[in-house]
Scaffold this motif. Structure first.
Motif, mmCIF file in Angstrom:
data_model
loop_
_atom_site.group_PDB
_atom_site.id
_atom_site.type_symbol
_atom_site.label_atom_id
_atom_site.label_comp_id
_atom_site.label_asym_id
_atom_site.label_seq_id
_atom_site.Cartn_x
_atom_site.Cartn_y
_atom_site.Cartn_z
ATOM 1 N N ALA A 264 20.869 3.822 -11.311
ATOM 2 C CA ALA A 264 21.876 4.177 -12.321
ATOM 3 C C ALA A 264 23.024 4.948 -11.689
ATOM 4 O O ALA A 264 24.200 4.673 -11.962
ATOM 5 N N ILE A 265 22.697 5.893 -10.831
ATOM 6 C CA ILE A 265 23.743 6.668 -10.149
ATOM 7 C C ILE A 265 24.571 5.750 -9.260
ATOM 8 O O ILE A 265 25.805 5.812 -9.257
ATOM 9 N N LEU B 191 16.501 14.422 -10.441
ATOM 10 C CA LEU B 191 16.738 13.103 -11.016
ATOM 11 C C LEU B 191 16.156 12.953 -12.424
ATOM 12 O O LEU B 191 15.976 11.830 -12.895
ATOM 13 N N SER B 192 15.888 14.068 -13.095
ATOM 14 C CA SER B 192 15.401 13.984 -14.475
ATOM 15 C C SER B 192 16.482 13.329 -15.335
ATOM 16 O O SER B 192 17.669 13.346 -14.976
ATOM 17 N N PRO B 193 16.108 12.745 -16.465
ATOM 18 C CA PRO B 193 17.119 12.089 -17.304
ATOM 19 C C PRO B 193 18.285 13.011 -17.669
ATOM 20 O O PRO B 193 19.446 12.603 -17.599
ATOM 21 N N ALA B 194 17.997 14.248 -18.022
ATOM 22 C CA ALA B 194 19.078 15.171 -18.388
ATOM 23 C C ALA B 194 19.989 15.442 -17.202
ATOM 24 O O ALA B 194 21.217 15.505 -17.344
ATOM 25 N N SER B 195 19.403 15.596 -16.030
ATOM 26 C CA SER B 195 20.196 15.859 -14.837
ATOM 27 C C SER B 195 21.068 14.663 -14.471
ATOM 28 O O SER B 195 22.252 14.822 -14.145
ATOM 29 N N VAL B 196 20.505 13.479 -14.531
ATOM 30 C CA VAL B 196 21.273 12.268 -14.209
ATOM 31 C C VAL B 196 22.436 12.094 -15.184
ATOM 32 O O VAL B 196 23.569 11.824 -14.777
ATOM 33 N N LEU B 197 22.173 12.262 -16.467
ATOM 34 C CA LEU B 197 23.257 12.145 -17.454
ATOM 35 C C LEU B 197 24.324 13.200 -17.219
ATOM 36 O O LEU B 197 25.523 12.928 -17.339
ATOM 37 N N ASN B 198 23.914 14.413 -16.885
ATOM 38 C CA ASN B 198 24.876 15.470 -16.598
ATOM 39 C C ASN B 198 25.751 15.095 -15.402
ATOM 40 O O ASN B 198 26.966 15.280 -15.428
ATOM 41 N N LEU C 86 26.383 12.018 -14.225
ATOM 42 C CA LEU C 86 27.200 10.833 -14.483
ATOM 43 C C LEU C 86 28.378 11.107 -15.411
ATOM 44 O O LEU C 86 29.338 10.336 -15.429
ATOM 45 N N HIS C 87 28.311 12.187 -16.160
ATOM 46 C CA HIS C 87 29.404 12.518 -17.078
ATOM 47 C C HIS C 87 30.165 13.771 -16.654
ATOM 48 O O HIS C 87 31.170 14.111 -17.284
ATOM 49 N N GLY C 88 29.699 14.447 -15.630
ATOM 50 C CA GLY C 88 30.384 15.658 -15.181
ATOM 51 C C GLY C 88 30.351 16.740 -16.250
ATOM 52 O O GLY C 88 31.291 17.519 -16.370
ATOM 53 N N GLN C 89 29.291 16.785 -17.001
ATOM 54 C CA GLN C 89 29.196 17.722 -18.121
ATOM 55 C C GLN C 89 28.768 19.107 -17.637
ATOM 56 O O GLN C 89 28.632 19.343 -16.455
ATOM 57 N N ASN C 90 28.563 20.014 -18.592
ATOM 58 C CA ASN C 90 28.227 21.390 -18.258
ATOM 59 C C ASN C 90 26.745 21.698 -18.487
ATOM 60 O O ASN C 90 26.380 22.845 -18.629
ATOM 61 N N GLY C 91 25.898 20.697 -18.499
ATOM 62 C CA GLY C 91 24.475 20.890 -18.752
ATOM 63 C C GLY C 91 23.794 21.786 -17.729
ATOM 64 O O GLY C 91 22.926 22.576 -18.092
ATOM 65 N N TYR C 92 24.166 21.675 -16.468
ATOM 66 C CA TYR C 92 23.573 22.563 -15.465
ATOM 67 C C TYR C 92 23.936 24.012 -15.772
ATOM 68 O O TYR C 92 23.109 24.895 -15.674
ATOM 69 N N LEU C 93 25.172 24.218 -16.132
ATOM 70 C CA LEU C 93 25.637 25.572 -16.448
ATOM 71 C C LEU C 93 24.948 26.095 -17.702
ATOM 72 O O LEU C 93 24.534 27.253 -17.765
ATOM 73 N N THR C 94 24.795 25.244 -18.685
ATOM 74 C CA THR C 94 24.131 25.643 -19.919
ATOM 75 C C THR C 94 22.678 26.020 -19.641
ATOM 76 O O THR C 94 22.167 26.992 -20.202
#
Length: 164
Positions: A30-31, A146-153, A155-163
């Motif tokens: 996916a990546i 490579l967890s689903p949340a990490s991969v989505l974060n 691929l979208h450049g989102q702030n999930g890691y920061l959250t």
């Protein structure tokens, strides 16, 4: 049969490793398929992902136009200028103090800024997760990254890691 499914006795260590490896390969695929799109090598401008909103907000704030971050037309114009051609519009739905987090992003060009964003927020997330323990085993590290949340974060450049 149903009891074995419910109790999970069929999930032995060998199957768990095989399923984990299968997921890792799917996540990497996916990546790999999304990376040319993110880099602008396909039918989209570079970084045509959520991160673009953060970078454009940073550029406006650094130009002394912080209030313009919530002006759709100005924010969209900066996004187009950053990408070199029109792409999708990504609104900035964050409170004013979040600009302090985004402020350094425009110190780098768009794509290096994206990778720096993911590396910095990913490192902060990793530091938080390590406190839980157990993340010294290579397979756990790989599955966390490579967890689903990490991969989505990613691929979208989102702030999930920061959250996190």
């Amino acid at each position: 049969m149903i009891g074995a499914l419910r109790d999970g006795t069929w999930m032995d260590a060998e199957r768990l490793r095989a399923y984990g490896l299968g997921y890792v390969l799917a996540a990497l695929a996916a990546i790999g398929s999304a990376l040319p799109y993110i880099l602008g090598w396909r039918d989209a401008p570079p970084a045509d992902i959520d991160y673009l909103s953060f970078h454009a907000a940073s550029a406006l704030a650094q130009a002394g136009e912080a209030a313009s971050v919530w002006n759709r037309d100005l924010h969209a114009a900066v996004q187009t200028a950053l990408q070199g051609r029109p792409g999708r519009y990504y609104a900035f739905f964050y409170p004013p103090f979040y600009l302090l987090v985004c402020l350094p992003l425009a110190l780098l060009p768009l794509l290096p800024g994206l990778f720096a964003w993911l590396a910095a927020t990913g490192a902060a997330c990793w530091a938080a997760l390590r406190r839980w323990g157990g993340f010294d085993r290579p397979m756990l590290v790989l599955l966390a990254v490579l967890s689903p949340a990490s991969v989505l974060n990613m691929l979208h450049g989102q702030n999930g890691y920061l959250t996190t």
